[in-house]
Write an enzyme that holds these catalytic residues in place. Structure first.
Site, PDB file in Angstrom:
ATOM      1  CB  CYS A 104      42.878  36.531  38.009  1.00 17.87           C
ATOM      2  SG  CYS A 104      42.781  37.586  39.448  1.00 17.87           S
ATOM      3  CB  SER A 105      38.670  34.642  38.316  1.00 18.87           C
ATOM      4  OG  SER A 105      39.707  34.116  39.102  1.00 18.87           O
ATOM      5  CB  CYS A 106      38.744  39.458  41.990  1.00 19.02           C
ATOM      6  SG  CYS A 106      40.398  39.068  42.213  1.00 19.02           S
TER       7      CYS A 106
ATOM      8  CB  CYS B 214      38.396  40.099  37.910  1.00 18.81           C
ATOM      9  SG  CYS B 214      39.952  40.102  38.414  1.00 18.81           S
TER      10      CYS B 214
HETATM   11 FE    FE Z   1      41.181  38.729  40.162  1.00 19.72          FE
END
Ligand code: FE
Length: 214
Positions: free
Chosen positions: A118-120, A115
């Site tokens: 961010c951090s999906c 991602c």
């Molecule tokens: Fe994300």
């Protein structure tokens, strides 16, 4: 309800500064309190969801999905066609509105997920994301230099295998379906699942060598 665990848009401020994590946690707690006070969320339900992600949902779930796909061609087709629907039969937390896509590794194409904003992450099949997945170096280098990242993870692919990088969002997330290792003919799903590492489902690793199993 479960989707409330995760952001639905990409706010850099929430993610980029590891040193502000405690501030973020405070903000989450404050938001949770306000929502609970106003009756939008049930704190007990929230606790149950968090506990489920911490204890029940993890890469072992994804490993079962992969092992079934390796063993059952009909399930594999269903997984490729609609992973959200296919993994629902594993009795997991539903993430209404989210879309999970399974990307299949072949000798011609290796898939890797990231991602970039961010951090999906496909929480419902892989559990909590590893720390490096959320790091700025991984998020940028996965796109700019995927082979370099793979080398850092100890993975070397044939020169004629293309590396494809899939950028996740809160709404669309990916799980890599690694190639079934040779020498596993006739193996049970349970035994096959033991070969499936978390990183092999992110694309930064490969399944274990069958000879590594006891
Ligand atoms: Fe994300």
């Amino acid at each position: 309800m479960a989707q409330d665990n995760h952001h639905h848009d990409h706010h850099h401020d929430d993610h980029e500064h590891g040193s502000e994590l405690s501030e973020m946690q405070l903000r989450v707690r404050a938001l949770e309190t306000v929502l609970a006070e106003k009756g939008y969320v049930d704190p007990a339900a929230l606790d149950a969801i968090v506990e489920a992600y911490e204890t029940k949902v993890g890469p072992h779930t994804g490993a079962r999905v992969v092992a079934k796909a390796w063993s059952d061609p009909v399930f594999k087709q269903a997984l490729i066609a609609d992973a959200s629907k296919a993994v629902a039969s594993f009795g997991l937390l539903n993430r209404v509105g989210d879309h999970l896509i399974a990307v299949e590794n072949t000798p011609k194409q290796h898939n890797m997920i990231v991602c970039t904003l961010c951090s999906c992450y496909p929480w419902e099949v892989l559990g909590l994301p590893p720390v490096w997945y959320k790091s700025a170096p991984y998020r940028s280098r996965a796109v700019n230099d995927p082979r370099g990242v793979l080398a850092d993870f100890g993975v070397t692919l044939p020169a004629d295998t293309q590396v494809r990088v899939w950028d996740s969002t809160a709404e669309t997330r990916f799980i890599v379906l690694p190639m079934r290792p040779s020498g596993t003919e006739g193996w049970s799903e349970e035994r096959l699942a033991e070969l499936v590492t978390r990183n092999s489902m992110i694309g930064t690793g490969l399944p274990k060598d069958p000879k590594e199993l006891p």
